[in-house]
Enzyme design. Structure first.
Site, PDB file in Angstrom:
ATOM      1  N   ASP A  10       0.828  -1.211   0.000  1.00 55.31           N
ATOM      2  CA  ASP A  10       0.000   0.000   0.000  1.00 55.31           C
ATOM      3  C   ASP A  10       0.861   1.260   0.000  1.00 55.31           C
ATOM      4  OD1 ASP A  10       0.809  -0.957   2.550  1.00 55.31           O
ATOM      5  OD2 ASP A  10      -0.592   0.371   3.559  1.00 55.31           O
ATOM      6  N   TYR A  33      11.078   2.733   0.705  1.00 61.95           N
ATOM      7  CA  TYR A  33      10.445   1.413   0.624  1.00 61.95           C
ATOM      8  C   TYR A  33       9.369   1.404  -0.458  1.00 61.95           C
ATOM      9  CZ  TYR A  33       7.485  -2.528   1.970  1.00 61.95           C
ATOM     10  OH  TYR A  33       6.738  -3.675   1.958  1.00 61.95           O
ATOM     11  N   LYS A  37       9.399  -0.651  -4.063  1.00 57.88           N
ATOM     12  CA  LYS A  37       8.335  -1.590  -4.394  1.00 57.88           C
ATOM     13  C   LYS A  37       7.686  -1.231  -5.734  1.00 57.88           C
ATOM     14  CE  LYS A  37       7.628  -4.811  -1.294  1.00 57.88           C
ATOM     15  NZ  LYS A  37       7.812  -6.230  -1.698  1.00 57.88           N
TER      16      LYS A  37
END
Length: 200
Positions: A10, A33, A37
């Site tokens: 998310d 992060y 991703k």
């Protein structure tokens, strides 16, 4: 001719949307992060069409450190615990995730692409923590009275910025896979598993 299953997050969103994010919403990661991703997602899409990218949120389960284990430990150690109450999303139980992935593989689903997946329902970290406490008390996993207080994100600074809203729509995946359990039901399942393991 293999199918690639990849787990994303998310955190590819900035958390500014008021309603649930769907797979077509603009990504805008705010952390290293989230950016890494998203880069992984883009590389997979460019490299191999036969893929499933599952964006998962607030993951917890039997193995590894996670929010549920941390809360149980703190509830047993402290008289008061303060939890952020202005960040919203959906917890995701690892067993629920494993069942979903197994379904896709075993049924040879070929509608490749990005899917959002978590348990059903929207909550805050504070409400998640309170539910962990109440269920754990009933099961004997927490044995003391602990005050639980809601705080703002600004009162709990972290190195990595968390999205204010990471609630994701599961309309797309529910056309293929259902039912998806409510987060409270899956949490109860997990806490009962902890109790069984503890008693054995």
């Amino acid at each position: 001719d293999a199918c690639l299953v990849h787990f994303s997050t998310d955190y590819v969103f900035d958390g500014m949307k008021m309603s649930a994010y769907d797979e077509f919403d603009q990504t805008n990661p705010q952390t290293a992060y989230g950016k890494s991703k998203l880069a992984g997602e883009e590389h997979i899409k460019e490299t191999w069409y036969k893929h499933f990218i599952f964006r998962i949120s607030w993951l917890y389960g039997k193995n590894g450190a996670n929010f549920v284990y941390t809360m149980i430990r703190l509830f047993n150690e402290r008289d008061a615990v303060r939890i952020v109450g202005d960040q919203f999303g959906s917890p995701t139980y690892t067993m629920e995730t494993a069942r979903m992935v197994a379904y896709f593989i075993e049924n040879k689903i070929n509608q490749y692409g990005i899917y959002h997946f978590s348990n059903e329902g929207k909550t805050s970290w504070y409400e998640f923590g309170k539910t962990i406490y109440n269920c754990s008390k009933e099961l004997g996993l927490v044995e003391k009275e602990t005050g639980i207080f809601s705080i703002l994100t600004d009162e709990y600074p972290t190195k990595a910025k968390r999205p204010a809203n990471s609630h994701m729509s599961k309309d797309k995946i529910m056309k293929i896979y259902e039912p998806i359990h409510n987060w409270k039901d899956s949490l109860t399942e997990f806490l009962n598993e902890i109790k069984t393991t503890k008693n054995n």
